[in-house]
Structure formats: structure tokens, C-alpha cells
Design a protein around this motif. Sequence first.
Motif, mmCIF file in Angstrom:
data_model
loop_
_atom_site.group_PDB
_atom_site.id
_atom_site.type_symbol
_atom_site.label_atom_id
_atom_site.label_comp_id
_atom_site.label_asym_id
_atom_site.label_seq_id
_atom_site.Cartn_x
_atom_site.Cartn_y
_atom_site.Cartn_z
ATOM 1 N N ALA A 112 -3.506 -14.391 -3.479
ATOM 2 C CA ALA A 112 -2.385 -15.172 -2.958
ATOM 3 C C ALA A 112 -1.223 -15.275 -3.936
ATOM 4 C CB ALA A 112 -2.869 -16.570 -2.559
ATOM 5 N N ASP A 113 -1.508 -15.541 -5.211
ATOM 6 C CA ASP A 113 -0.433 -15.722 -6.172
ATOM 7 C C ASP A 113 0.358 -14.439 -6.390
ATOM 8 O OD1 ASP A 113 -2.655 -14.545 -7.417
ATOM 9 O OD2 ASP A 113 -2.233 -15.475 -9.362
ATOM 10 N N GLN A 114 -0.337 -13.303 -6.351
ATOM 11 C CA GLN A 114 0.353 -12.026 -6.545
ATOM 12 C C GLN A 114 1.240 -11.668 -5.345
ATOM 13 O OE1 GLN A 114 -1.885 -8.736 -8.227
ATOM 14 N NE2 GLN A 114 -3.394 -10.130 -9.132
ATOM 15 N N VAL A 115 0.767 -11.981 -4.141
ATOM 16 C CA VAL A 115 1.585 -11.730 -2.951
ATOM 17 C C VAL A 115 2.825 -12.615 -2.971
ATOM 18 C CG1 VAL A 115 1.676 -11.893 -0.435
ATOM 19 C CG2 VAL A 115 -0.359 -10.951 -1.556
ATOM 20 N N ALA A 151 8.358 -1.451 -2.626
ATOM 21 C CA ALA A 151 7.049 -0.807 -2.570
ATOM 22 C C ALA A 151 6.079 -1.468 -3.527
ATOM 23 C CB ALA A 151 7.187 0.679 -2.910
ATOM 24 N N LEU A 152 4.883 -1.781 -3.031
ATOM 25 C CA LEU A 152 3.871 -2.355 -3.896
ATOM 26 C C LEU A 152 2.518 -1.703 -3.651
ATOM 27 C CD1 LEU A 152 2.689 -5.693 -2.378
ATOM 28 C CD2 LEU A 152 4.896 -4.783 -1.686
ATOM 29 N N GLU A 206 12.581 -0.567 -4.990
ATOM 30 C CA GLU A 206 12.085 -1.376 -6.092
ATOM 31 C C GLU A 206 10.570 -1.414 -5.958
ATOM 32 O OE1 GLU A 206 13.816 -2.688 -8.560
ATOM 33 O OE2 GLU A 206 15.792 -2.140 -7.772
ATOM 34 N N THR A 207 9.881 -1.592 -7.060
ATOM 35 C CA THR A 207 8.418 -1.570 -7.012
ATOM 36 C C THR A 207 7.815 -2.749 -7.772
ATOM 37 O OG1 THR A 207 8.103 -0.286 -9.047
ATOM 38 C CG2 THR A 207 8.478 0.962 -7.017
ATOM 39 N N THR A 208 6.568 -3.015 -7.455
ATOM 40 C CA THR A 208 5.774 -3.942 -8.241
ATOM 41 C C THR A 208 4.302 -3.597 -8.054
ATOM 42 O OG1 THR A 208 5.478 -6.283 -8.823
ATOM 43 C CG2 THR A 208 5.394 -5.735 -6.489
ATOM 44 N N THR A 209 3.505 -3.930 -9.053
ATOM 45 C CA THR A 209 2.059 -3.781 -8.937
ATOM 46 C C THR A 209 1.500 -5.082 -8.384
ATOM 47 O OG1 THR A 209 2.015 -2.293 -10.845
ATOM 48 C CG2 THR A 209 -0.070 -3.280 -10.171
ATOM 49 N N CYS A 210 0.665 -4.979 -7.355
ATOM 50 C CA CYS A 210 0.200 -6.188 -6.687
ATOM 51 C C CYS A 210 -1.145 -5.951 -6.022
ATOM 52 C CB CYS A 210 1.231 -6.619 -5.636
ATOM 53 S SG CYS A 210 0.758 -8.065 -4.656
ATOM 54 N N ASP A 211 -2.075 -6.865 -6.231
ATOM 55 C CA ASP A 211 -3.322 -6.907 -5.480
ATOM 56 C C ASP A 211 -3.075 -7.847 -4.305
ATOM 57 O OD1 ASP A 211 -5.804 -7.451 -4.382
ATOM 58 O OD2 ASP A 211 -6.825 -7.682 -6.308
ATOM 59 N N GLY A 251 0.814 -1.216 0.000
ATOM 60 C CA GLY A 251 0.000 0.000 0.000
ATOM 61 C C GLY A 251 0.841 1.256 0.000
ATOM 62 N N ALA A 252 1.902 1.258 -0.795
ATOM 63 C CA ALA A 252 2.843 2.375 -0.796
ATOM 64 C C ALA A 252 2.406 3.544 -1.660
ATOM 65 C CB ALA A 252 4.226 1.896 -1.255
#
Length: 265
Positions: A73-76, A41-42, A64-69, A14-15
Motif C-alpha cells: 500500500a505505501d509503495q502504491v 511506468a512502474l 517517467e518511471t519508478t520501482t514499485c511493488d 507492470g510496464a
Amino acid sequence: MADRLKDKVVFFSGAGSIGPGWGNGKAAAVAMAREGAKIFALDVNGDAVEETAKVIREEGGAVETTTCDVSKADQVEAAVKKCMDAFGRIDVLDNNVGIIDPGGPEELSEEQWDRLMAINVKSIYLTCRHILPIMTKQGGGSIINISSIASTHSLGYSCISYSASKGAVNAFTRDIALNYGPKGVRCNTILPGLMNTPLIHRGNVTSVYGSTEAMVKARDALVPLSKMGDGWDVAWASVFLASDEAKHITGIELVVDGGITLKVK
């Protein structure tokens, strides 16, 4: 006070900030970077997390960043792997994701309820599920969960799903603190009060008061310190709990509310 988090790796959920300005997550990620932390940061909003990263990079920080819901579970799991590939360890987990839907059981749909619980509660379960083994193998770490005074007090209007979800966050935190303390992992919760962040300027909160101006005036009037706090108040509380200054603090609910809960019982 500089370098309080020197070389610590922070997995920051939640960055990004919802709209212009400084939300709790954006401010805390930047504050931790200013104290020497390396930030992974995601956020579900790629543009928002890149905006936070841009500030950190311009100030010479590591990010470093990534987009994530984080309700998936798979995205985390993928995000945690990406963080480990980038930095090799995780010292701090900051769970800053949260949404609010005003209304009681009759107003909220089942879909709204399930979505909010997935984002506000399941996300913390998922990040802890994948990061606790890393922390215990390393010999310790610090987890910070963002709750709300709505978990213990009324906000003056019905937001039953939000209040229930934040109560769950408090209970989750205590369980982790108790059971992972012997493994060197601290887990604490921050309970912000009425904060003036981009989140409250969205329609679903403003609509309760009729206008943005009325909302700010009404919420400021409730605070003994005369006005709402902001994202930086939560940010510096997060820095403290992440740092070794808080090495003997675990399982607490740190209230950051300008004194509101002194008035409302």
C-alpha cells in the motif's frame, strides 16, 4: 490512427518485461506512448521498467518511471503521488501485473497462494483505491485490468490460484464499471489467451510441458488461428479501451485469444 491517446496520462503498472522480448506490459506501454500518451511506468524490477522507458524516450515519447511493488500500500500511494507531481493528472490506469503458479490446493503452499493473490488482485484494489478519487475529481478516466481466459476456461492443467485470481479481477472490474460509471470512469478487462510472451518461458510454466519447444508446439496447436498471440495483440486492445473510441464501452471482458474459447466450453 496516430495520436489516439494524445496528452492522456497513463499510470502503467507492470510496464517491464520478464526477460528478453515483449511482454504484455512493455508492449502496451510503448504502444500507448506511440499514440501520444504520457506514460508513468512502474514495475517491481527497476531494470525492466527502465528498458521500457528507454524505448519510449528513443522514440520521442514522454515517460517517467519508478520501482514499485504494487502489492504494498505505501509503495502504491507513493507512486501515485510521484505521477501526479510529474504530470498533474491520471487519465488511464493500466493494471498489467500478474504471476502464475501451476498447481492445485494440495501442491500450492499457503505462502504461494497469498503472494499470488496479493500481486494479481490486491494490487488492483490498491491502485484503484488511490487513483479513483483523482479520476472522479477530473470528471472521468479509463481503467484497464488484464485478466485471462483462465478465469472462465481451463488451460489444460491445474493453476487454481491463477484462475481464481483472474476470476476476481473480472468481478472487481464489473463492480467498478457499475458504480463509477456515473462519475465518468470506465473500467474494462482484457482476457488474453495463450500468449507467447517472456512470462511463459519461465520454468514454472515450461515445466508443465517438459521443454520450451514442446510448450510452444502444444499451445500453438490449441489456437484456431494456428499460433499463440503476443504482447502486441494485448497492447493494441489496451490502446483501444484507453482511447475515446471506446467512450461508450465499460464493464466488458474483451477476449484476445485467437479463438481458443470457441473450442473449449
